[in-house]
Design a protein around this motif. Sequence first.
Motif, PDB file in Angstrom:
ATOM      1  N   ASP A 185      24.942  56.020 -14.600  1.00 18.23           N
ATOM      2  CA  ASP A 185      24.379  55.008 -15.109  1.00 18.23           C
ATOM      3  C   ASP A 185      23.341  54.341 -14.135  1.00 18.23           C
ATOM      4  N   GLU A 186      22.999  54.986 -12.851  1.00 16.27           N
ATOM      5  CA  GLU A 186      22.242  54.691 -12.095  1.00 16.27           C
ATOM      6  C   GLU A 186      20.937  55.308 -12.203  1.00 16.27           C
ATOM      7  N   ASP A 187      19.666  54.823 -12.712  1.00 20.31           N
ATOM      8  CA  ASP A 187      18.337  55.169 -12.570  1.00 20.31           C
ATOM      9  C   ASP A 187      17.960  56.263 -11.665  1.00 20.31           C
ATOM     10  N   ALA A 188      18.263  55.538 -10.340  1.00 21.17           N
ATOM     11  CA  ALA A 188      17.900  56.188  -8.960  1.00 21.17           C
ATOM     12  C   ALA A 188      18.526  57.420  -8.910  1.00 21.17           C
ATOM     13  N   ILE A 189      20.078  57.704  -9.258  1.00 17.48           N
ATOM     14  CA  ILE A 189      20.683  58.797  -8.912  1.00 17.48           C
ATOM     15  C   ILE A 189      20.298  60.154 -10.293  1.00 17.48           C
ATOM     16  N   ARG A 190      19.989  59.549 -11.239  1.00 14.50           N
ATOM     17  CA  ARG A 190      19.451  60.399 -12.443  1.00 14.50           C
ATOM     18  C   ARG A 190      18.227  61.024 -11.946  1.00 14.50           C
ATOM     19  N   ARG A 191      17.303  60.030 -11.349  1.00 21.79           N
ATOM     20  CA  ARG A 191      16.044  60.671 -10.854  1.00 21.79           C
ATOM     21  C   ARG A 191      15.929  61.647  -9.716  1.00 21.79           C
ATOM     22  N   SER A 192      16.694  61.157  -8.737  1.00 19.99           N
ATOM     23  CA  SER A 192      16.876  61.995  -7.549  1.00 19.99           C
ATOM     24  C   SER A 192      17.559  63.364  -7.674  1.00 19.99           C
ATOM     25  N   ALA A 193      18.726  63.188  -8.322  1.00 23.07           N
ATOM     26  CA  ALA A 193      19.540  64.329  -8.463  1.00 23.07           C
ATOM     27  C   ALA A 193      18.973  65.281  -9.360  1.00 23.07           C
ATOM     28  N   GLY A 194      18.258  64.751 -10.335  1.00 24.19           N
ATOM     29  CA  GLY A 194      17.611  65.496 -11.515  1.00 24.19           C
ATOM     30  C   GLY A 194      16.571  66.353 -10.866  1.00 24.19           C
TER      31      GLY A 194
ATOM     32  N   ASP B 295      18.052  73.784 -15.569  1.00 17.85           N
ATOM     33  CA  ASP B 295      17.682  72.732 -16.363  1.00 17.85           C
ATOM     34  C   ASP B 295      18.600  71.544 -16.399  1.00 17.85           C
ATOM     35  N   VAL B 296      18.251  70.420 -16.602  1.00 16.38           N
ATOM     36  CA  VAL B 296      18.936  69.113 -16.408  1.00 16.38           C
ATOM     37  C   VAL B 296      18.766  68.348 -17.698  1.00 16.38           C
ATOM     38  N   ARG B 297      19.816  67.821 -18.235  1.00 14.23           N
ATOM     39  CA  ARG B 297      19.817  66.767 -19.172  1.00 14.23           C
ATOM     40  C   ARG B 297      20.467  65.571 -18.669  1.00 14.23           C
ATOM     41  N   THR B 298      19.683  64.393 -18.787  1.00 11.48           N
ATOM     42  CA  THR B 298      20.531  63.224 -18.202  1.00 11.48           C
ATOM     43  C   THR B 298      20.863  62.346 -19.201  1.00 11.48           C
ATOM     44  N   HIS B 299      21.935  61.634 -18.791  1.00 10.89           N
ATOM     45  CA  HIS B 299      22.707  60.610 -19.921  1.00 10.89           C
ATOM     46  C   HIS B 299      22.796  59.412 -19.237  1.00 10.89           C
ATOM     47  N   VAL B 300      22.545  58.237 -19.754  1.00  7.72           N
ATOM     48  CA  VAL B 300      22.493  57.163 -18.979  1.00  7.72           C
ATOM     49  C   VAL B 300      24.074  56.280 -19.115  1.00  7.72           C
TER      50      VAL B 300
ATOM     51  N   PRO C  45      25.990  59.460  -0.951  1.00  7.76           N
ATOM     52  CA  PRO C  45      25.179  60.533  -1.281  1.00  7.76           C
ATOM     53  C   PRO C  45      25.811  61.864  -1.007  1.00  7.76           C
ATOM     54  N   PHE C  46      25.535  62.886  -1.714  1.00  5.98           N
ATOM     55  CA  PHE C  46      26.106  64.095  -1.487  1.00  5.98           C
ATOM     56  C   PHE C  46      25.058  64.932  -0.898  1.00  5.98           C
ATOM     57  N   ASP C  47      25.587  66.046  -0.386  1.00  8.47           N
ATOM     58  CA  ASP C  47      24.591  67.163   0.167  1.00  8.47           C
ATOM     59  C   ASP C  47      24.223  68.181  -0.681  1.00  8.47           C
ATOM     60  N   LYS C  48      23.033  68.525  -0.612  1.00  8.33           N
ATOM     61  CA  LYS C  48      22.462  69.563  -1.708  1.00  8.33           C
ATOM     62  C   LYS C  48      23.243  70.673  -1.755  1.00  8.33           C
TER      63      LYS C  48
END
Length: 146
Positions: A12-21, A30-35, A106-109
Amino acid sequence: MTERRLVHLVDDEDAIRRSAGFLLRTSGFDVRTHVSGVAFLKEVKAAEPGCVLLDVRMPEMDGLEVQKQLAERGVGWPVIILTGHGDVPIAVQAMKAGAIDFLEKPFDKATLLRALDTGFAIFDQHDAAAASAEEAKVRIAALTPR
């Protein structure tokens, strides 16, 4: 990695979807994000199979309930749980429900990519087993009644 693999990122966090994506796309996925979990469950029936990165704490429906709903619907895609507030009981519950990993934000890559490698290895084994079972059905159907 020779083919691009699909990751469903449910957070639900936009920042996580953007950065992790971004991290995943630049790593060849390929990434599909879901809110939300609810939004993901509405789309899952028609969605392309892939690994699921699933946040625990979301409004409407938490990640553990989404994981349970996936299992009840027969969606056997590998699930990796993400959380900013990890504790042992939640981790145990997620793992007992079939999660392949439990990562704290925050997770490590490198840790995330290892978890995805594990998830896609499981996915590949499942695909190989399904193909083998289908081949067996075809061969059995070709047998004569004798």
